[in-house]
Design a protein around this motif. Structure first.
Motif, PDB file in Angstrom:
ATOM      1  N   ILE A 103       0.867  -1.066   0.068  1.00 27.71           N
ATOM      2  CA  ILE A 103      -0.030   0.242   0.067  1.00 27.71           C
ATOM      3  C   ILE A 103       0.981   1.219  -0.153  1.00 27.71           C
ATOM      4  O   ILE A 103       0.575   2.141  -0.603  1.00 27.71           O
ATOM      5  CB  ILE A 103      -0.953  -0.092   0.986  1.00 27.71           C
ATOM      6  N   ILE A 104       1.811   1.327   0.793  1.00 26.98           N
ATOM      7  CA  ILE A 104       2.728   2.487   1.159  1.00 26.98           C
ATOM      8  C   ILE A 104       3.348   2.926  -0.540  1.00 26.98           C
ATOM      9  O   ILE A 104       3.291   4.117  -0.603  1.00 26.98           O
ATOM     10  CB  ILE A 104       3.816   2.227   2.207  1.00 26.98           C
ATOM     11  N   PRO A 105       3.914   2.105  -1.128  1.00 22.49           N
ATOM     12  CA  PRO A 105       4.469   2.734  -2.471  1.00 22.49           C
ATOM     13  C   PRO A 105       3.411   3.240  -3.315  1.00 22.49           C
ATOM     14  O   PRO A 105       3.542   4.195  -3.963  1.00 22.49           O
ATOM     15  CB  PRO A 105       5.239   1.411  -2.957  1.00 22.49           C
ATOM     16  N   ARG A 106       2.178   2.530  -3.262  1.00 18.97           N
ATOM     17  CA  ARG A 106       0.961   3.143  -4.165  1.00 18.97           C
ATOM     18  C   ARG A 106       0.501   4.365  -3.628  1.00 18.97           C
ATOM     19  O   ARG A 106       0.315   5.228  -4.276  1.00 18.97           O
ATOM     20  CB  ARG A 106      -0.140   1.923  -4.015  1.00 18.97           C
ATOM     21  N   VAL A 107       0.763   4.616  -2.396  1.00 17.41           N
ATOM     22  CA  VAL A 107       0.272   6.133  -1.826  1.00 17.41           C
ATOM     23  C   VAL A 107       1.450   6.867  -2.060  1.00 17.41           C
ATOM     24  O   VAL A 107       0.967   8.032  -2.870  1.00 17.41           O
ATOM     25  CB  VAL A 107       0.350   5.822  -0.273  1.00 17.41           C
ATOM     26  N   LEU A 108       2.561   6.583  -1.877  1.00 17.74           N
ATOM     27  CA  LEU A 108       3.529   7.652  -2.417  1.00 17.74           C
ATOM     28  C   LEU A 108       3.777   7.816  -3.707  1.00 17.74           C
ATOM     29  O   LEU A 108       4.036   9.005  -4.181  1.00 17.74           O
ATOM     30  CB  LEU A 108       5.026   7.318  -2.031  1.00 17.74           C
ATOM     31  N   GLY A 109       3.643   6.950  -4.523  1.00 25.47           N
ATOM     32  CA  GLY A 109       3.399   7.327  -5.891  1.00 25.47           C
ATOM     33  C   GLY A 109       2.338   7.914  -6.674  1.00 25.47           C
ATOM     34  O   GLY A 109       2.470   8.374  -7.783  1.00 25.47           O
ATOM     35  N   SER A 110       1.179   7.927  -5.680  1.00 26.12           N
ATOM     36  CA  SER A 110      -0.139   8.846  -6.221  1.00 26.12           C
ATOM     37  C   SER A 110       0.145  10.359  -5.653  1.00 26.12           C
ATOM     38  O   SER A 110      -0.718  10.863  -6.318  1.00 26.12           O
ATOM     39  CB  SER A 110      -1.234   8.174  -5.706  1.00 26.12           C
ATOM     40  N   ILE A 111       0.854  10.498  -4.803  1.00 23.01           N
ATOM     41  CA  ILE A 111       0.963  11.783  -4.450  1.00 23.01           C
ATOM     42  C   ILE A 111       2.016  12.763  -5.070  1.00 23.01           C
ATOM     43  O   ILE A 111       3.089  12.487  -5.287  1.00 23.01           O
ATOM     44  CB  ILE A 111       1.397  12.104  -3.160  1.00 23.01           C
ATOM     45  N   GLN A 112       1.231  13.724  -5.927  1.00 27.96           N
ATOM     46  CA  GLN A 112       2.122  14.461  -6.868  1.00 27.96           C
ATOM     47  C   GLN A 112       2.813  15.926  -6.260  1.00 27.96           C
ATOM     48  O   GLN A 112       2.168  16.681  -5.454  1.00 27.96           O
ATOM     49  CB  GLN A 112       1.301  15.048  -8.145  1.00 27.96           C
ATOM     50  N   VAL A 158       5.704  11.681  -5.058  1.00 26.48           N
ATOM     51  CA  VAL A 158       6.707  11.811  -3.796  1.00 26.48           C
ATOM     52  C   VAL A 158       7.649  10.515  -3.867  1.00 26.48           C
ATOM     53  O   VAL A 158       8.901  10.856  -3.476  1.00 26.48           O
ATOM     54  CB  VAL A 158       5.843  11.791  -2.439  1.00 26.48           C
ATOM     55  N   LEU A 159       7.240   9.594  -4.308  1.00 24.76           N
ATOM     56  CA  LEU A 159       7.946   8.164  -4.254  1.00 24.76           C
ATOM     57  C   LEU A 159       9.356   8.561  -5.279  1.00 24.76           C
ATOM     58  O   LEU A 159      10.580   8.396  -4.805  1.00 24.76           O
ATOM     59  CB  LEU A 159       7.365   7.258  -5.038  1.00 24.76           C
TER      60      LEU A 159
END
Length: 423
Positions: free
Chosen positions: A354-363, A376-377
């Motif tokens: 879940i965490i990489p998906r979250v960090l990958g979706s925050i621009q 953010v990732l």
């Protein structure tokens, strides 16, 4: 009723889940050391050992979790519900980034997704009565499958197979097999699965492609996946899935072999004699896999019968070594890091996805250009980690190791507070 936990098995599980976290989270997928990548097709790298090790360990744990062979409706329901809970955790990972509600975008949408993710995790990992567990597991299972096959724009190509989904199916069948049959029957089922799978893959023509083959995308397993799960397969291939339908049959064989080793570990003989039996078994399996590889290549994506024997052989030898060091010689202190990972595998598996998906979706705004946004990732890796290393391979590995350290801290807190999350 459960037996005392086998420390070496927990340590082996912890090592496996830690390695999984590292190989699944490089800083850059284009900069990975070869041992931390999957084999292109035929062959086996250290990374290709992670998944079968996890399945093997799950099988090994079954005789410890169910030392008394008793089977009735209540036991069947418990096995079924646990399988559904594991399956739903995996399926939700496919659904998470597709959730769209009320036209929300950006941070508000992400907040909604996270709330739903925590609610699902609580529902599937929480300690409820059996009745509540059943209702929650069945309800979430129906909702997720309904979304996947609803035809709604965001969910129409949701992937149905997956790692946790396969683990759930293997657990279901191996548990029932253990409770309903003796060791001789279990080994007979293993032989039927592995030989039968080889015969199907080697000799049955593939509709639409021609003669039987072991090539990527044109083999019988791929043909079956594309026919039955068209539009719901691995996004990289779209026409076949490494955790597909037919290849789940030999994966059950991996679980059976783990279950066999678990029963050896429970034999009422000396630990030294147990060690001899497991070590010899590991060598036989390893050699058997290498010999079968001559006509049925070792291949993770196809989960070939040779791959089953080869990886189970290595797993057995690794567990035998740990059993000798930890449970026979009593050297345990060095393994605490792996132990804290080993007692909480599901919470790591779920939220480390879940965490990489979250960090990958925050621009956020790109600090280099001040123009086009980046995730953010990407920001953390390219502007926080990569500048510290000349070699991009080292930078990518450093990111993965730091992510593992992050999880180690969390798991240490859980361990100290005796917080263990089980399905």
């Amino acid at each position: 009723m459960t037996k005392e936990r086998l420390t070496s098995l927990d340590v082996f599980r912890g090592f496996t889940i830690l390695l999984m976290t590292i190989v699944n989270n490089p800083g850059s997928w284009s900069s990975i050391y070869p041992p931390l990548e999957h084999a292109e097709w035929h062959g086996c790298t250290p990374t290709d050992l992670v998944f079968p090790f996890f399945v093997f360990i799950m099988g090994t744990a079954i005789p410890f979790a169910m030392p008394v062979k008793y089977f009735d409706g209540a036991v069947f329901n418990k096995i079924l519900v646990r399988s559904l809970r594991i399956f739903c955790l995996g399926l939700f990972l496919s659904v998470f980034s597709r959730i769209h509600l009320f036209g929300l975008e950006g941070i508000p949408l992400l907040a909604v997704r996270l709330v739903i993710a925590f609610a699902v995790a609580y529902a599937l990992l929480g300690n409820f009565t059996m009745k509540v567990k059943t209702i929650l597991a069945v309800g979430i299972f129906i909702i997720l499958l309904s979304l996947a096959f609803s035809g709604l724009e965001h969910f129409e190509d949701t992937r149905i197979p997956g790692v946790l989904q396969r683990i759930a199916i293997v657990y279901f069948f191996t548990s029932i097999l253990y409770l309903k049959t003796n060791l001789k029957t279990q080994l007979l089922v293993l032989a039927v699965l592995l030989i039968g799978y080889w015969l199907l893959m080697a000799f049955v023509p593939v509709p639409g492609f021609g003669p039987a083959n072991f090539d990527k995308g044109t083999n019988l397993a791929a043909g079956l996946d594309n026919t039955l799960l068209n539009g719901h397969l691995w996004s990289v291939s779209k026409t076949w899935d490494p955790e597909g339908i037919l290849s789940t049959l030999p994966a059950i064989g991996t679980g059976i072999l783990g279950m066999y080793i678990g029963q050896l570990l429970n034999f009422q003989i000396s630990r030294t004699e147990i060690l001899k039996k497991t070590a010899v078994t590991g060598v036989i399996l390893l050699i058997g896999g290498l010999l079968w590889n001559i006509i049925f290549p070792i291949n993770k994506s196809l989960w070939t019968s040779s791959y089953v024997l080869y990886t189970a052989g290595i797993a057995t030898l690794c567990l035998s070594l740990l059993y000798y060091i930890i449970d026979i010689q009593g050297y345990k202190k060095w393994a605490k890091l792996f132990l804290i990972w080993g007692v909480n595998p599901m919470i790591v598996f779920f939220f480390s996805g879940i965490i990489p998906r979250v960090l990958g979706s925050i621009q956020v705004q790109n600090p280099e250009t001040g123009g086009e946004d980046i995730s953010v990732l990407t920001l953390i890796y390219k502007h926080g980690i990569a500048p510290c290393f000349e070699n991009p391979l080292n930078a990518s590995l450093a990111y993965a190791l730091l992510y593992a350290v992050f999880w180690s801290v969390i798991l240490w807190i859980f361990y100290k507070k005796k917080m263990i999350f089980k399905v």
